[in-house]
Scaffold this active site. Sequence first.
Site, PDB file in Angstrom:
ATOM      1  N   ASN A 207      79.959  50.177  60.626  1.00 20.28           N
ATOM      2  CA  ASN A 207      80.544  51.267  61.414  1.00 20.28           C
ATOM      3  C   ASN A 207      80.834  50.787  62.822  1.00 20.28           C
ATOM      4  OD1 ASN A 207      78.156  51.745  63.113  1.00 20.28           O
ATOM      5  ND2 ASN A 207      77.222  52.363  61.168  1.00 20.28           N
ATOM      6  N   LYS A 286      82.414  35.848  46.102  1.00 14.93           N
ATOM      7  CA  LYS A 286      83.504  36.648  46.644  1.00 14.93           C
ATOM      8  C   LYS A 286      84.301  37.312  45.519  1.00 14.93           C
ATOM      9  CE  LYS A 286      87.656  36.416  49.378  1.00 14.93           C
ATOM     10  NZ  LYS A 286      88.687  35.591  49.948  1.00 14.93           N
ATOM     11  N   PRO A 306      67.735  54.604  52.557  1.00  9.71           N
ATOM     12  CA  PRO A 306      66.626  55.457  52.975  1.00  9.71           C
ATOM     13  C   PRO A 306      66.941  56.083  54.333  1.00  9.71           C
ATOM     14  CG  PRO A 306      66.043  53.125  53.163  1.00  9.71           C
ATOM     15  CD  PRO A 306      67.368  53.192  52.473  1.00  9.71           C
TER      16      PRO A 306
END
Length: 416
Positions: A207, A286, A306
């Site tokens: 992110n 890959k 988790p």
Amino acid sequence: MERRRILCAVSGGIAAYKTPELVRGLVRSGFDVRCAITASAARFVAPLALETVSGHRVRADLFDRAEEGEIDHIALADWAELVVVAPATANLLARMAIGMADDLVTTLLLATRAPLLVAPAMNVNMWRHPATRGNVEVLGRRGVRFIGPESGALACGWEGEGRMAEPARIVAEVTLALGPRTLAGERVVVTAGGTREPVDPVRSLTNRSSGKMGFAIAAEAARRGAEVVLVAGPSALPTPPGIRRIDVQTALEMRDAVLGEWPSARIVVMAAAVADFRPADRALQKIKKEDLPEGAAPSIALVRNPDILAEISALPRDGRVVVGFAAESHDVLDSARRKLERKGCDLIVANDISREQGGFDSDRNAVAFVWPGGPVEELALLPKTEVAAQLWDRIEKRLGALPRDAGAEPSAGASR
Ligand SMILES: Cc1cc2nc3c(=O)[nH]c(=O)nc-3n(C[C@H](O)[C@H](O)[C@H](O)COP(=O)(O)O)c2cc1C
């Protein structure tokens, strides 16, 4: 508030050209800085530059009646709360080691009772010379603290150890040495950055978190005297001074690191943007499009990671404080309130990532502190360093309300 007082002693090395930047950084960090320079230093840096950035006359001559009239050398030595020597030449280190007082700078260094922070800078062979090694050892035994030198290309053309520590690093050390010690004796764990969940050996899900907010929180805690462990997702940010850093990649690694540090921590601030999901399988090789039918794309099955914040919040708290972060793109405060209830932590710091300014990768952030029972404090758009300071002010208040002896195992003390 009265500014903390720093005497900056400058000797005659080429790195003296960086000293005005150092003085400027110290002044910008709120310190009152006066400079004293050797005769050789005046060949490398213009006293006028130091005078302009410090706002004080530069002292150079022990015997100048006009200079002494303003503040005599003993008064100047007493005035300093900390002396920074930057750069420190081989010659000055030698003179300090044998206690000479043959010019203004060495006289000040002998007369002052303030701690000394010394940033040597010289040719690598001068630094490695047994005479210099011996001088550094003598000074170290006397309690002088050294910062650097760093390795790299040297102005003299050689490569190796001998560069003066960067001004920003020296400013951080000074701040650490002179900052308020309101968190002394506390052990803090801060998580920062995003996590990286591998799909195959070359691809990952991640992110946009830069880690800047978490790093600022860790730096501020260290500045206030806490013993800090920073559990960091992949980030190129430098480790703030005085901090133990544990680098992790995935949410599972972050969980292990946090749970490992939990028993001895009193405060846990979970500022990291931990991935909620990870690929169910990690391909060992890959994934190649040539191996798939023409035009086909693989689908990546995800499983849940988790929930580290919920997991640690559910552990017996024993006087600990747990702070979570909520990066939301809509219904920010409601989502944060729900998160606080769901996870059971002591405080949620909510930020609206849909805003144009602030949030991911920015140096600024607009956050709201969401407390159990509903109260919300919304802060303006502030530098992340200031958000960190505001957060620690709140946590300190909360700690004050908790019994001090409850909680984490006593810390063995900061390790710096
Ligand atoms: C161009 C030049 C660069 C120098 N750079 C350094 C240096 O980086 N470190 C050092 O220890 N000495 C350096 N020197 C030598 C010092 O200037 C010399 O030892 C001087 O006596 C130091 O005086 P001070 O310690 O009183 O300032 C340099 C000399 C010259 C001419």
